[in-house]
Design an enzyme around this catalytic site. Structure first.
Site, PDB file in Angstrom:
ATOM      1  N   GLY A  61       0.689  -1.148  -0.022  1.00  0.00           N
ATOM      2  CA  GLY A  61       0.018   0.198   0.142  1.00  0.00           C
ATOM      3  C   GLY A  61       1.005   1.212  -0.098  1.00  0.00           C
ATOM      4  N   SER A 128       6.531  -4.645  -1.439  1.00  0.00           N
ATOM      5  CA  SER A 128       6.353  -3.259  -1.909  1.00  0.00           C
ATOM      6  C   SER A 128       6.306  -2.436  -0.833  1.00  0.00           C
ATOM      7  CB  SER A 128       5.074  -2.860  -2.882  1.00  0.00           C
ATOM      8  OG  SER A 128       5.025  -1.742  -3.403  1.00  0.00           O
ATOM      9  N   TRP A 129       5.467  -1.478  -0.540  1.00  0.00           N
ATOM     10  CA  TRP A 129       5.352  -0.899   0.683  1.00  0.00           C
ATOM     11  C   TRP A 129       5.920  -1.724   1.803  1.00  0.00           C
ATOM     12  CZ3 TRP A 129       5.860   3.024   3.889  1.00  0.00           C
ATOM     13  CH2 TRP A 129       5.143   3.035   5.239  1.00  0.00           C
ATOM     14  N   ASP A 332       9.746  -4.259 -13.368  1.00  0.00           N
ATOM     15  CA  ASP A 332       8.822  -3.556 -12.346  1.00  0.00           C
ATOM     16  C   ASP A 332       8.632  -2.316 -12.555  1.00  0.00           C
ATOM     17  OD1 ASP A 332       7.642  -2.571  -9.847  1.00  0.00           O
ATOM     18  OD2 ASP A 332       8.632  -4.078  -8.579  1.00  0.00           O
ATOM     19  N   HIS A 360       5.742  -6.046 -11.040  1.00  0.00           N
ATOM     20  CA  HIS A 360       5.615  -5.785  -9.692  1.00  0.00           C
ATOM     21  C   HIS A 360       4.787  -6.985  -8.899  1.00  0.00           C
ATOM     22  CE1 HIS A 360       5.718  -3.185  -6.308  1.00  0.00           C
ATOM     23  NE2 HIS A 360       4.446  -3.142  -6.074  1.00  0.00           N
TER      24      HIS A 360
END
Length: 397
Positions: A61, A128-129, A332, A360
């Protein structure tokens, strides 16, 4: 908005430890809401053997939600898996709340969850986050970490945010134009740089009206388009095995991403068609709208107010003695692969796998293969050096 948006904060930890009649099997999972203070309660879920090493799964996120399919890349017999929804999203309450919602708050929540569940140490799996947050937790609490499995590295530096919001148009000019069109429609102005994207989207996203929902879905659709290189075969979104993540219809939110990640369903096919970036609001489900709102609202909040964090790379030495596997798609477009290389350069013992023909999205075939191998490596490494993972249950009170 989901029903969680109006749920009252629950202050008790319900971890399924109530007595069971003799011979009754243990539940497949335990879950509950943990009151973490500041008016927030965090939803968590734990599953797997109680005597196995613990893996905390950290979603993307900001504004994604736990994705139970991440468990599929781990050997269920070798890990006790703990999922949680970060503040303001998923089943955590209250939904979409930005107050007291920052990186340090989330790090504190993770530590409170560890204590509440009686876990002495755990490994962290983030995407990711989720990699930003896992690393931030690790350098803050290195003595509580066993190792790391990280996919789609996001260092959250200014240049990394600028790439996602602005510079990626060099590769996706069509998708970026659709994104800017949606911002102009919602705000009355067309952004000229990344800073203006953040300046012009905050108020519309916070309104939760039709215009704000359309902008949220445009944001999510833009991110979905960037996320997948090697898309899977088309499958019906109704297939329960296909619920996913993310950073539109629910299928677009799925791919959203892990960057900015993790929400609902895997993408059937990211499209440059404007209809994918801005689907008609009347056709949207409440769940899909809520997912888009939480992702875009919280991503905006963090990019505008919380990021970049204190630089992560200079602090990696605090955890560089621990085993680490880095998996990153070469193509990505949400989090370019130079971030994974930069992290590997300051973590000599880390195993870096840059996956060709992958982007990604967690579930691109090459990423899945590399993550499964990484999970096996961590399990073998920890089995060779047993480390206590559970505090005796008597200390739970």
């Amino acid at each position: 908005m989901t029903d969680e948006a109006n749920s009252e904060v629950k202050g008790e930890l319900t971890n399924g430890e109530t007595a069971k009649p003799a011979g009754e099997p243990l539940p497949a999972f335990e879950d509950g809401l943990l009151d973490v203070g500041d008016g927030h309660a965090v939803y968590w879920r734990a599953q797997g053997p109680r005597d196995a090493p613990v893996m905390l799964l950290v979603h993307g996120g900001p504004g994604g939600a736990m994705n139970l399919k991440w468990a599929d890349v781990l050997d269920a017999s070798k890990w006790r898996m703990v999922f949680f929804d970060q503040r303001g999203c998923g089943k955590s309450t209250p939904f979409g709340k930005l107050e007291h919602n920052g990186t340090n708050d989330l790090i504190g929540d993770m530590e409170k969850l560890r204590v509440a569940l009686g876990i002495e140490k755990w490994a962290l799996f983030g995407g990711s986050w989720g990699t930003t947050l896992a690393l931030s937790y690790g350098v803050t609490h290195p003595e509580r970490c066993l190792g790391f499995l990280l996919r789609g590295i996001f260092l959250a530096r200014k240049e990394d945010i600028d790439w996602f919001l602005w510079d990626v148009q060099r590769v996706f000019p069509d998708a970026h134009r659709v994104f800017l069109d949606a911002i102009e429609t919602a705000s009355g102005q067309r952004p000229r740089n990344a800073a203006e994207i953040l300046a012009l989207t905050g108020a519309p996203l916070a309104r939760f009206d039709d215009a704000g929902i359309k902008l949220a879905r445009a944001w999510s659709g833009f991110e979905a388009t960037l996320s997948v290189v090697n898309k899977p075969a088309s499958k019906k979104a109704a297939d329960p095995t296909q619920k996913d993540e993310s950073k539109g219809e629910a299928s677009a939110i799925a791919a959203q991403t892990d960057a900015a990640q993790t929400i609902a369903t895997p993408p059937e096919a990211p499209k440059a068609d404007p209809a994918q970036a801005e689907p008609p609001t009347p056709e949207a489900t409440r769940e899909a709208n809520a997912a888009a709102i939480s992702m875009s609202l919280l991503e905006h909040h963090y990019m505008a107010q919380e990021l970049p964090p204190e630089p992560l790379l200079p602090r990696v030495s605090r955890i560089a003695h621990l085993p680490c596997v880095l998996v990153h798609g070469r193509f990505d477009m949400v989090c370019p692969a130079d971030q994974a290389q930069a992290l590997a350069d300051v973590w000599p013992g880390a195993q870096l796998s840059i996956v060709d023909a992958a982007g990604h999205w967690t579930f691109e075939p090459g990423n899945v293969t590399a993550l499964k191998a990484g999970g096996e490596y961590l399990a073998r490494t920890l089995a060779a050096k047993p480390t206590p993972t559970q505090i005796p249950t008597s200390t739970l009170g």
